[in-house]
Design an enzyme around this catalytic site. Sequence first.
Site, short mmCIF file in Angstrom:
data_model
loop_
_atom_site.label_atom_id
_atom_site.label_comp_id
_atom_site.label_asym_id
_atom_site.label_seq_id
_atom_site.Cartn_x
_atom_site.Cartn_y
_atom_site.Cartn_z
N SER A 1 -14.22 -28.61 19.75
CA SER A 1 -14.04 -27.29 19.14
C SER A 1 -14.00 -27.29 17.62
O SER A 1 -14.23 -26.26 17.00
CB SER A 1 -12.76 -26.65 19.69
OG SER A 1 -11.66 -27.51 19.47
N LYS B 1 -13.73 -21.11 15.60
CA LYS B 1 -13.02 -19.88 15.20
C LYS B 1 -13.94 -18.82 14.61
O LYS B 1 -13.71 -17.62 14.78
CB LYS B 1 -11.92 -20.22 14.19
CG LYS B 1 -10.75 -21.02 14.78
CD LYS B 1 -9.92 -20.20 15.72
CE LYS B 1 -8.67 -20.95 16.18
NZ LYS B 1 -7.98 -20.19 17.26
N GLU C 1 -3.41 -14.24 11.16
CA GLU C 1 -2.39 -15.28 11.22
C GLU C 1 -3.11 -16.61 11.36
O GLU C 1 -4.25 -16.64 11.84
CB GLU C 1 -1.46 -15.05 12.41
CG GLU C 1 -1.96 -15.62 13.76
CD GLU C 1 -3.22 -14.94 14.30
OE1 GLU C 1 -3.48 -13.79 13.90
OE2 GLU C 1 -3.94 -15.56 15.11
#
Lengths: 267, 400
Positions: B382, B93, B115
Amino acid sequence: MSRIKQRFDDLKSKHKTALIPFITAGDPRPDITVKLMHALVEAGADLLELGVPFSDPMAEGPTIQAACERALEHGTSLTDVLDMVEEFRKSDSTTPVLLMGYLNPIEVMGYKKFAQHAGSIGMDGLLTVDMPPEEASGLLSELALANIDPVFLLAPTTTQQRIEMITQQTKGFVYYVSLKGVTGVKSLEIKPVEKKIKEIRQLTDLPIGVGFGIKDAESAASVAQVADAVVVGSAIVSLMAKHKEDEQAILTQVPSFLQELRRAVDI
Amino acid sequence: MQSIPSLPDENGHFGIYGGRFVAETLMEPLDELKKVYERLKTDKNFIQELDQDLQHYVGRPSPVYHAERWSKILGGAQIYLKREDLNHTGAHKVNNTVGQALLAKHMGKTRIIAETGAGQHGVASATVAARLGLECVVYMGAEDIKRQALNVYRMKLLGAEVIPVTSGSKTLKDALNEAMRDWVTHVDNTFYIIGTVAGPHPYPLLVRDFQAIIGREAREQIQTMAGKLPDALVACVGGGSNAIGLFYPFLEDESVAIYGVEGGGHGLASGQHAAPLCAGKPGVLHGNRTYLMEDVNGQIIETHSISAGLDYPGVGPEHAWLKDVGRANYVIATDDEALKAFHDLTRIEGIMPALESSHALAYGAKLAQEMNPEQLILINLSGRGDKDIHTIAALEGIKV
């Protein structure tokens, strides 16, 4: 001529400002909506704006979000909302009805099927909050065939170039969102609204409705000085929420609030 | 037909998907963002600043690791893992939040909103906001706040305000609605950092561009290590940012098969899953047209996945396009399969994966067994699994 244009022409010849109440169809229960629509007309509504409940109403504040949730608890679908309009039309052939909603339920029904059905039962206009004209060509051609007026939004952030483009795609009236924000949260300041409306009038002959932030007789009266139509949503919907368990109270309190707004707008 | 990597078009469309479906107030701010991004993405100073941040702050390049022991046990293809779990903050991220924060800085915005579902994007946003001294507000579904208490506390430690969202299903989709409502209200001073490759144009484009570093690095690394391109890529897909980041630089390599793995929950037949590409239909939500989980009336329905990061009823529009043109395959891994993969990788390789990534591992393991030992599978790991320990312990009846 569309019912919306007819209504605005009539009001203009009488030097009157249109008053447009908003309710969410199916809130708090589906069986009250048509009765309330008639009661609002009786109390002085010139057009009716009927919200189609959606699970993810991105542009709404907490008041109208809650109304959507109440309506969806009873499973109020787009088909149900069109049924309500059809029922309303049986005994009112003159008051224009504008549907306000989000695109996805219309996508699922299909543009053609939606437009044909909505046109045939006497729905007059459609405001799709999350569909700017850039994405609207497929739906616009179907609406045109069905004689339904597409109503688009203008906002404080809308540039002159976009105002020109949007008003070319709009029929009936154009809806100016008076403030940056969601429905029902802030109160509007009249000065910047007045300024923007002047700018919009330079660019279009369409009637201009103003919504967002009109909470009471006082704000309705000040908007009526500068706009062709005053749209009141969250203030009405919160009154309905207050009386959600009591149908009779809704059918008396909401029209009586609208009468108060009517008097303020007509001054 | 346009070649796939040249999409989206000028208006953000990937075929019929994508676009910009928002209220009028946001049209101009989105246009401004698009213009600023178009200018900066070829600006030497901006590129250099971003590269520096990725290298010295995020810790890039992240390694590719050959999971030899696991590959041997599975008895099929060689599995390589792209180690995004080793990034600062523990997931992919941050590649995107570092990039968007730089955009915010160049646009003179003083406030960041985001969010979050699992909390990883919220943490990554709070992290970059702390570093740049910007105010940060994170919207998070009240249900997710319960599931991811650790990440909520991390965000607060970083100085962010975490606002619980109690409308709708109280999960990621509602947090996204609420962040949009905040943005439309504070659009003058606020930059909205969307965490995935969804939302109105230009977000799917710019998030993909910031995440594509995953695939660019991995494409070089695996050729250096194994002397050839992989036979298959595998990544989990919630909104789809880690997956598009890996896939994008390989789209023109026709020999490379591509698999995106959705949250299969209790299985497609149960209806309790988060797999719009496998079991949904095209529709419009959160500013773009894409595959959605919806009922017959077009209302968005609640999803289920063991992993909060996959628990989303939509998916990035580029994935919808890749599915329709047949360039990528979309499949599922169930909750149980993901849990098994979590344990396997932890025990066999000493790497604890995030539950999201465990879905990619589960499908990758299955795929490996159908292939031969000379073939290569590259799986995007990830994120790391520390944040999920409480969830897993609770499921297994263990009190931590």
